[in-house]
Design a protein around this motif. Structure first.
Motif, PDB file in Angstrom:
ATOM      1  N   UNK A   1       0.974  -1.678  -0.019  1.00  0.00           N
ATOM      2  CA  UNK A   1       0.437   0.289  -0.032  1.00  0.00           C
ATOM      3  C   UNK A   1       1.159   1.455  -0.342  1.00  0.00           C
ATOM      4  N   UNK A   2       1.913   1.344   0.496  1.00  0.00           N
ATOM      5  CA  UNK A   2       3.155   2.617   0.954  1.00  0.00           C
ATOM      6  C   UNK A   2       3.543   2.277  -0.480  1.00  0.00           C
ATOM      7  N   UNK A   3       3.528   1.174  -1.258  1.00  0.00           N
ATOM      8  CA  UNK A   3       4.459   1.689  -2.628  1.00  0.00           C
ATOM      9  C   UNK A   3       3.391   2.441  -3.900  1.00  0.00           C
ATOM     10  N   UNK A   4       1.722   1.918  -3.436  1.00  0.00           N
ATOM     11  CA  UNK A   4       0.566   1.958  -3.973  1.00  0.00           C
ATOM     12  C   UNK A   4       0.979   3.800  -3.923  1.00  0.00           C
ATOM     13  N   UNK A   5       0.941   4.545  -2.844  1.00  0.00           N
ATOM     14  CA  UNK A   5       0.585   5.944  -2.425  1.00  0.00           C
ATOM     15  C   UNK A   5       1.938   6.790  -3.235  1.00  0.00           C
ATOM     16  N   UNK A   6       3.289   6.165  -2.938  1.00  0.00           N
ATOM     17  CA  UNK A   6       3.993   6.723  -3.304  1.00  0.00           C
ATOM     18  C   UNK A   6       3.983   7.248  -5.356  1.00  0.00           C
ATOM     19  N   UNK A   7       3.887   5.924  -5.702  1.00  0.00           N
ATOM     20  CA  UNK A   7       3.862   5.622  -6.885  1.00  0.00           C
ATOM     21  C   UNK A   7       2.595   6.924  -7.303  1.00  0.00           C
ATOM     22  N   UNK A   8       1.178   6.599  -7.227  1.00  0.00           N
ATOM     23  CA  UNK A   8      -0.419   7.296  -7.647  1.00  0.00           C
ATOM     24  C   UNK A   8       0.469   8.809  -7.078  1.00  0.00           C
ATOM     25  N   UNK A   9       0.682   9.040  -5.890  1.00  0.00           N
ATOM     26  CA  UNK A   9       0.840  10.625  -5.910  1.00  0.00           C
ATOM     27  C   UNK A   9       1.666  10.981  -6.811  1.00  0.00           C
TER      28      UNK A   9
END
Length: 291
Positions: free
Chosen positions: A37-45
């Motif tokens: 989830x953290x990786x997804x949040x970083x990429x989505x940002x």
């Protein structure tokens, strides 16, 4: 070495290797579950709105991190910056004062004798098990009676008192502050307040930092209490503000990139706090483990 001896040596090794493999797999899955989830949040940002809706999050194109930050702080007249400042004020100041109160109460429970001490401490332990959502309505009625609803104090005052912090304060006092040191300070003419602030509080430094980190995390992630107490958006913390934007995003999709970027930036203070204070935090967790 005979074959029978080799087989006897190899037999205990197989369960050990199997156990290690199972543990490694469980740890790997847990880490993956936590970091994805953290990786997804970083990429989505780093993506613009079109990339978010076209499922191109993992691609290297459509990089718009800087623009997303600018749009975030420009959204609704820069409201996110105010929410961020509110959260820092609620969390940092509230955690600092709350940690001082909790450690002082724990110290009193440990070092002083008074009537019904253990019964009162039992009430503290019972309060630890009460969910914060259960207390929201009584706190609202009390704040309403005092005329504090929809003010800074309606959110700030309740976070100063943490039963779990009092429990930790007593544990830290038992582990870090020897009675002999306090007796020596009293024999040297120090009063009770001087013995606490000049002697005991310095020994309780790691415990104080540990309680501060726990309360900082709890206050920063606090959502239900501000939602009940506040109606003025200028007083919202980040958690409640992002919730309102996320609710509005179903009608106005331009809020989605702001919510994602705002969520990423909301994690930064907690990461910094744990990184900068981890030395004290780790030593605080071992209080009383070695005599």
């Amino acid at each position: 070495m005979s074959a029978s001896t080799a087989s006897r040596i190899a037999a205990p090794l197989r369960p050990r290797l199997l156990g290690r493999s199972v543990v490694n797999v469980v740890v790997f899955v847990s880490v993956l579950y936590t970091l994805l989830p953290v990786l997804w949040l970083v990429l989505a940002a780093t993506k613009n709105r079109d990339a978010l809706f076209s499922s191109n999050i993992l691609s290297l194109g459509d990089f718009s991190f800087v623009q997303n930050v600018k749009d975030l702080f420009a959204m609704d007249g820069g409201l996110y910056g105010r929410w961020y400042g509110n959260s820092l004020l609620y969390a940092v100041l509230g955690a600092a004062l709350g940690a001082l109160v909790s450690v002082a109460c724990g110290y009193a429970f440990d070092k002083y004798r008074f009537a019904h001490k253990e019964k009162l401490f039992g009430l503290v332990l019972a309060a630890v098990m009460v969910p914060q959502t259960v207390l929201a309505l009584p706190l609202y009625l009390m704040a309403s009676g005092a005329g504090l609803v929809n003010t800074f104090w309606a959110v700030f005052i309740p976070v100063l008192f943490n039963p779990f912090g009092v429990y930790l304060g007593r544990i830290f006092s038992q582990g870090y502050v020897p009675d002999e040191v306090l007796e020596a300070a009293r024999m040297d003419g120090a009063g009770e307040l001087a013995a606490y602030f000049k002697v005991a509080l310095r020994m309780l430094g790691p415990g104080l930092v540990t309680v501060f980190l726990f309360q900082l995390t709890a206050i920063w992630n606090n959502f239900f209490l501000p939602m009940v107490m506040l109606s003025d958006q200028d007083l919202y913390p980040v958690s409640l503000g992002l919730y309102t934007w996320n609710s509005a995003a179903s009608v106005s999709p331009e809020y989605y990139p702001a919510v994602i970027m705002g969520s990423l930036l909301a994690v930064v203070p907690l990461v910094l706090a744990f990184a900068l204070l981890q030395r004290f935090w780790r030593s605080g967790l071992t209080a009383g483990s070695v005599k």
